[in-house]
Design an enzyme around this catalytic site. Sequence first.
Site: not given
Length: 144
Positions: A16-18
């Site tokens: 995932t991203d942030a």
Amino acid sequence: MNAMFTHPVRVYWEDTDAGGVVYHAQYLAFLERARTEWLRDLGYDQELLRREYDLVFAVRAMSIDFRRPARLDDALRVSVALTACRGASLVLVQSIERDGERLLDAEVRCAVLRASDFRPRPMPDAMHARLKALETRAPSSSTE
């Protein structure tokens, strides 16, 4: 054997991203993992294919429809169904779902290649017959 194969995938932090949303490229890894497990379930371990048959499958083309995002900790089901089996190629349809909700649809075209030189080659007759028997019509994708 069921024509539709499913493989469970859990979304981890590294996917995932942030914001906790799965990177678009990570879906390719989920799809690849399911195709590999589908082959393994059929008795065609990738290393066995390379070592014993001098054969590998390579993705030649892929069409993806991203419908909804997957998020951190989601439990996903990645499906694989074979829609066309030719002597030296396969066409598969795949989807990713979360709790029955379709997140992604994909059509994947794979070429059969010699592992030693990456040139096209037909798959062994017994393998072709087994895969051909699994050929099914493409499942309809619902538009939500």
